[in-house]
Design an enzyme around this catalytic site. Sequence first.
Site, PDB file in Angstrom:
ATOM      1  N   ASN A   9      48.896  -9.055 -22.888  1.00  0.00           N
ATOM      2  CA  ASN A   9      50.080  -9.173 -23.745  1.00  0.00           C
ATOM      3  C   ASN A   9      50.053 -10.411 -24.644  1.00  0.00           C
ATOM      4  O   ASN A   9      50.172 -11.538 -24.178  1.00  0.00           O
ATOM      5  CB  ASN A   9      51.330  -9.206 -22.854  1.00  0.00           C
ATOM      6  CG  ASN A   9      52.604  -9.130 -23.648  1.00  0.00           C
ATOM      7  OD1 ASN A   9      52.590  -8.973 -24.867  1.00  0.00           O
ATOM      8  ND2 ASN A   9      53.719  -9.238 -22.965  1.00  0.00           N
ATOM      9  N   GLU A  56      54.293 -12.062 -25.790  1.00  0.00           N
ATOM     10  CA  GLU A  56      55.072 -13.107 -25.123  1.00  0.00           C
ATOM     11  C   GLU A  56      54.852 -14.479 -25.761  1.00  0.00           C
ATOM     12  O   GLU A  56      55.822 -15.131 -26.172  1.00  0.00           O
ATOM     13  CB  GLU A  56      54.728 -13.142 -23.623  1.00  0.00           C
ATOM     14  CG  GLU A  56      55.943 -13.210 -22.742  1.00  0.00           C
ATOM     15  CD  GLU A  56      55.615 -12.948 -21.286  1.00  0.00           C
ATOM     16  OE1 GLU A  56      56.524 -12.503 -20.576  1.00  0.00           O
ATOM     17  OE2 GLU A  56      54.470 -13.174 -20.858  1.00  0.00           O
ATOM     18  N   GLY A  91      55.419 -12.937 -12.414  1.00  0.00           N
ATOM     19  CA  GLY A  91      56.648 -12.946 -13.188  1.00  0.00           C
ATOM     20  C   GLY A  91      57.088 -14.303 -13.685  1.00  0.00           C
ATOM     21  O   GLY A  91      58.217 -14.443 -14.166  1.00  0.00           O
ATOM     22  N   PRO A 116      45.528 -16.135 -13.092  1.00  0.00           N
ATOM     23  CA  PRO A 116      44.722 -14.917 -12.987  1.00  0.00           C
ATOM     24  C   PRO A 116      45.593 -13.676 -13.088  1.00  0.00           C
ATOM     25  O   PRO A 116      46.730 -13.666 -12.597  1.00  0.00           O
ATOM     26  CB  PRO A 116      44.063 -15.039 -11.608  1.00  0.00           C
ATOM     27  CG  PRO A 116      44.894 -16.019 -10.850  1.00  0.00           C
ATOM     28  CD  PRO A 116      45.480 -16.950 -11.864  1.00  0.00           C
ATOM     29  N   ARG A 117      45.087 -12.660 -13.744  1.00  0.00           N
ATOM     30  CA  ARG A 117      45.839 -11.414 -13.901  1.00  0.00           C
ATOM     31  C   ARG A 117      46.268 -10.871 -12.556  1.00  0.00           C
ATOM     32  O   ARG A 117      47.372 -10.318 -12.413  1.00  0.00           O
ATOM     33  CB  ARG A 117      44.978 -10.393 -14.652  1.00  0.00           C
ATOM     34  CG  ARG A 117      45.629  -9.031 -14.845  1.00  0.00           C
ATOM     35  CD  ARG A 117      46.834  -9.121 -15.727  1.00  0.00           C
ATOM     36  NE  ARG A 117      47.380  -7.801 -16.026  1.00  0.00           N
ATOM     37  CZ  ARG A 117      48.493  -7.606 -16.721  1.00  0.00           C
ATOM     38  NH1 ARG A 117      49.181  -8.646 -17.171  1.00  0.00           N
ATOM     39  NH2 ARG A 117      48.925  -6.393 -16.968  1.00  0.00           N
ATOM     40  N   GLU A 157      53.535  -2.882 -18.375  1.00  0.00           N
ATOM     41  CA  GLU A 157      54.436  -1.762 -18.621  1.00  0.00           C
ATOM     42  C   GLU A 157      55.818  -2.014 -18.027  1.00  0.00           C
ATOM     43  O   GLU A 157      56.836  -1.646 -18.622  1.00  0.00           O
ATOM     44  CB  GLU A 157      53.843  -0.477 -18.048  1.00  0.00           C
ATOM     45  CG  GLU A 157      52.583  -0.007 -18.742  1.00  0.00           C
ATOM     46  CD  GLU A 157      51.331  -0.764 -18.307  1.00  0.00           C
ATOM     47  OE1 GLU A 157      50.291  -0.638 -18.970  1.00  0.00           O
ATOM     48  OE2 GLU A 157      51.400  -1.513 -17.296  1.00  0.00           O
TER      49      GLU A 157
END
Length: 445
Positions: free
Chosen positions: A355, A358, A330, A276-277, A65
Amino acid sequence: MTPILLFFYQIGLLVFGAVYLAVRLARGRGLPGIQERLASYSPEVRERLAGMDRPVWIHAVSVGEALAARPLVEELRRRFPKKSWVVSTVTPTGREVALKQLRDSRTEVIYLPWDLGPVVDRALKRIRPSLFLSFETELWPVLFDKLGRAGVPVAVVNGRISPRAYGRYLWVRPLMHRVLAPVGLFLTQSPQDARRYAALGAAKDRVVVGGNLKWDLDAVSSNGVPPEQLRALLGMSGAQKLWTAGSTHPGEEKIIFKAYSSLRGKHPGLRLLVAPRHPERAAEVEQEARRAGLEIARWSELRIPSPRPSPFQGEGAGEGDAVILLDTVGELAGFYRISEFVFVGGSLVPRGGHNLVEPASMGRPILTGPHLENFQAIAESLRQAKGMRVVRTPEELEQAASRLLSDPPQARELGNRARAVFQENQGAVKKTADLIMLRWGKALS
């Protein structure tokens, strides 16, 4: 929302919060930003908030988000150059992304206050917002109620409701009707999301399909390192290829490492980067890699100049034993850009996916699992255009990856189709900003 419903909601939230905090403390983890979550801000933050003249408050719960908010924030800043902004998040990783990509001299980043009456009152007293924009699925009964009573307009931006959440909400539809009542505008990702909001009690004249803001994300590498330099830091020659597995969850790394162990024997020079998330799982992912018989190196150490050799350089580099572990936030976009193909995680296990835009924006061939509930519309657009491949088992993952590596023209075609879908679906930022300006432009100017 009636006082009695709000009362019982807050009691339940207190109990859940106390148990959650106790468990985290027992595990030695604590809760980052707990003071801000209770609307107790540092002197520096209080000073910055006091210097703002009724800012726009944007809430973006986590990483996805916060990234989606960036193009909209930039567009709104351009249209309202004198306005100040407050961005709130719930997760530490979301906060880190917001600090890197959204904070400036006119923008403060905070944790979302806990949804309890006295806490929300303190936050509103400090922030004094002129408009509240809540991203995607964030519906907070007390906060919405307090904003409505204070006369602060509320909008849900990039709104979506997953099939699972929709089923749960239908059980408490009378409650949802009251929760949604203070919201003046619902800008949804798709017609299906619009129908779901309306079915839950949102006034139909307040529901508009705005499109998905994530299609408007640009493909600029957010780590600021040029592609050639990234490859050099990894010790990769021109002939070597990188597979990036992004936003992975527990259970997926084991499958990925097994597939990679097999693939590197058939495709010499193949490298693997796993992201990893949740970067705090880095030690767990390291252990999983070693159980699979793989060397592993953290990106946070590789990117810093060091006298010790990179695991990708020198004797034995051709063996391809070392896996790169992306343990920072990031920077994933930069690795997507230099990858031969990508796997987007949270999809081989039931996490709803992550996502897909990207890698599509960069024309990368995309592999993903079948669990894509959180990105249903995006996934369907890519699937219909044959711009990604869905794999359902570890064997299918290995086979699909091997085909992409063996047939570069086929891989390029898959990536080109994904890029075409990305280009066709852009425009949600402008439409969303236009609707916000039409509804509240005079009040914000």
